[in-house]
Scaffold this motif. Sequence first.
Motif, PDB file in Angstrom:
ATOM      1  N   UNK A 182      30.990  93.312 -22.061  1.00 37.83           N
ATOM      2  CA  UNK A 182      31.241  93.867 -20.610  1.00 37.83           C
ATOM      3  C   UNK A 182      31.441  92.732 -19.455  1.00 37.83           C
ATOM      4  N   UNK A 183      30.537  91.611 -19.670  1.00 39.23           N
ATOM      5  CA  UNK A 183      30.724  90.563 -18.719  1.00 39.23           C
ATOM      6  C   UNK A 183      31.990  89.873 -18.555  1.00 39.23           C
ATOM      7  N   UNK A 184      32.846  90.079 -19.579  1.00 37.72           N
ATOM      8  CA  UNK A 184      34.312  89.634 -19.518  1.00 37.72           C
ATOM      9  C   UNK A 184      35.160  90.420 -18.729  1.00 37.72           C
ATOM     10  N   UNK A 185      34.965  91.659 -19.237  1.00 37.64           N
ATOM     11  CA  UNK A 185      35.851  92.941 -18.500  1.00 37.64           C
ATOM     12  C   UNK A 185      35.454  92.768 -17.192  1.00 37.64           C
ATOM     13  N   UNK A 186      34.301  92.726 -16.732  1.00 36.85           N
ATOM     14  CA  UNK A 186      33.770  92.918 -15.304  1.00 36.85           C
ATOM     15  C   UNK A 186      34.087  91.747 -14.642  1.00 36.85           C
ATOM     16  N   UNK A 187      34.231  90.626 -14.971  1.00 38.21           N
ATOM     17  CA  UNK A 187      34.799  89.430 -14.147  1.00 38.21           C
ATOM     18  C   UNK A 187      36.208  89.529 -13.993  1.00 38.21           C
ATOM     19  N   UNK A 188      37.179  89.893 -14.935  1.00 36.51           N
ATOM     20  CA  UNK A 188      38.449  89.876 -14.813  1.00 36.51           C
ATOM     21  C   UNK A 188      38.748  90.944 -14.004  1.00 36.51           C
ATOM     22  N   UNK A 189      38.109  92.193 -13.985  1.00 42.25           N
ATOM     23  CA  UNK A 189      38.529  93.147 -12.787  1.00 42.25           C
ATOM     24  C   UNK A 189      37.946  92.835 -11.294  1.00 42.25           C
ATOM     25  N   UNK A 190      37.011  92.071 -11.424  1.00 41.00           N
ATOM     26  CA  UNK A 190      36.524  91.685 -10.165  1.00 41.00           C
ATOM     27  C   UNK A 190      37.470  90.583  -9.318  1.00 41.00           C
ATOM     28  N   UNK A 191      37.929  89.891 -10.093  1.00 48.40           N
ATOM     29  CA  UNK A 191      39.008  88.602  -9.800  1.00 48.40           C
ATOM     30  C   UNK A 191      40.268  89.641  -9.075  1.00 48.40           C
ATOM     31  N   UNK A 192      40.705  90.665  -9.856  1.00 50.13           N
ATOM     32  CA  UNK A 192      42.074  91.303  -9.658  1.00 50.13           C
ATOM     33  C   UNK A 192      41.505  92.113  -8.309  1.00 50.13           C
ATOM     34  N   UNK A 193      40.089  92.690  -7.948  1.00 52.99           N
ATOM     35  CA  UNK A 193      39.841  93.475  -6.786  1.00 52.99           C
ATOM     36  C   UNK A 193      39.527  92.631  -5.630  1.00 52.99           C
ATOM     37  N   UNK A 194      38.833  91.555  -5.847  1.00 51.65           N
ATOM     38  CA  UNK A 194      38.354  90.604  -4.776  1.00 51.65           C
ATOM     39  C   UNK A 194      36.977  91.246  -4.222  1.00 51.65           C
ATOM     40  N   UNK A 195      36.079  90.616  -3.644  1.00 52.29           N
ATOM     41  CA  UNK A 195      34.850  90.870  -3.157  1.00 52.29           C
ATOM     42  C   UNK A 195      35.019  91.151  -1.521  1.00 52.29           C
ATOM     43  N   UNK A 196      35.998  92.212  -1.321  1.00 50.77           N
ATOM     44  CA  UNK A 196      36.094  92.515   0.052  1.00 50.77           C
ATOM     45  C   UNK A 196      35.692  93.917   0.484  1.00 50.77           C
ATOM     46  N   UNK A 197      35.131  93.998   1.652  1.00 54.25           N
ATOM     47  CA  UNK A 197      34.605  95.245   1.961  1.00 54.25           C
ATOM     48  C   UNK A 197      35.575  95.547   3.236  1.00 54.25           C
ATOM     49  N   UNK A 198      36.424  96.697   2.768  1.00 52.10           N
ATOM     50  CA  UNK A 198      37.647  96.948   3.834  1.00 52.10           C
ATOM     51  C   UNK A 198      37.699  98.311   3.920  1.00 52.10           C
ATOM     52  N   UNK A 199      38.366  98.820   5.281  1.00 49.48           N
ATOM     53  CA  UNK A 199      38.764 100.160   5.176  1.00 49.48           C
ATOM     54  C   UNK A 199      40.259 100.318   5.724  1.00 49.48           C
ATOM     55  N   UNK A 200      41.191 100.279   4.579  1.00 48.00           N
ATOM     56  CA  UNK A 200      42.607 100.063   4.959  1.00 48.00           C
ATOM     57  C   UNK A 200      43.027 101.719   4.902  1.00 48.00           C
TER      58      UNK A 200
END
Length: 195
Positions: A4-22
């Motif tokens: 899971x750690x590898x999948x989680x890290x890859x998806x997080x990189x695609x998402x970015x740690x951003x709190x936004x309301x677009x």
Amino acid sequence: MADFSFAYQATNQAEGKILENNSADKGGETYWGLNRASDSNWLGWEKIDFMRLAQGFPQIAYQDVGLSTLHRLYCQQKYWYSIRGDEIKNQSIADKLYDICFNEGIGEGIKFIQESINLLNFNANTKKPYIPDLAVDGIMGPVTLGAIQNFCALGMTDYIIKSLQVEQGSRYKDIVRGDSTQREFYKGWLNRTFM
């Protein structure tokens, strides 16, 4: 078995740690890809709403270890376990399937891999399918899981991933064709498709 750690890290990189309301994002407010519409029961929203009143918001949300831990546990429980990620032997397929399910929905992602296996299900030597076609039902049952393992053993891992990319990209294209307000996300979605 996939980790899971590898999948989680890859998806997080695609998402970015951003709190936004677009306002164009139909999921509403997001945090590391979780959105209030699809993930309304995530306990982190309560914490974010409380933090919103504090000085230094949203930076304090980005640095909060408890919030990050809630995110990781929720993603593992909701998305990784739904695809039976620990039982998938190929990490690349598990990573791709997890990312699709995270971004497009669990049932949709599982249907993508079921459809991909069905499309690849032809033995050129015998001119027959390797296995009976899978039901495209969006459920990661033992038959679908077994088919993934069998097709990887047949040397079709790269074809499964390419087919998943085609399914994912086609879905994004359909979204944008159906709603031109989503064009602003298309380039990012294409990058995600081929990551």
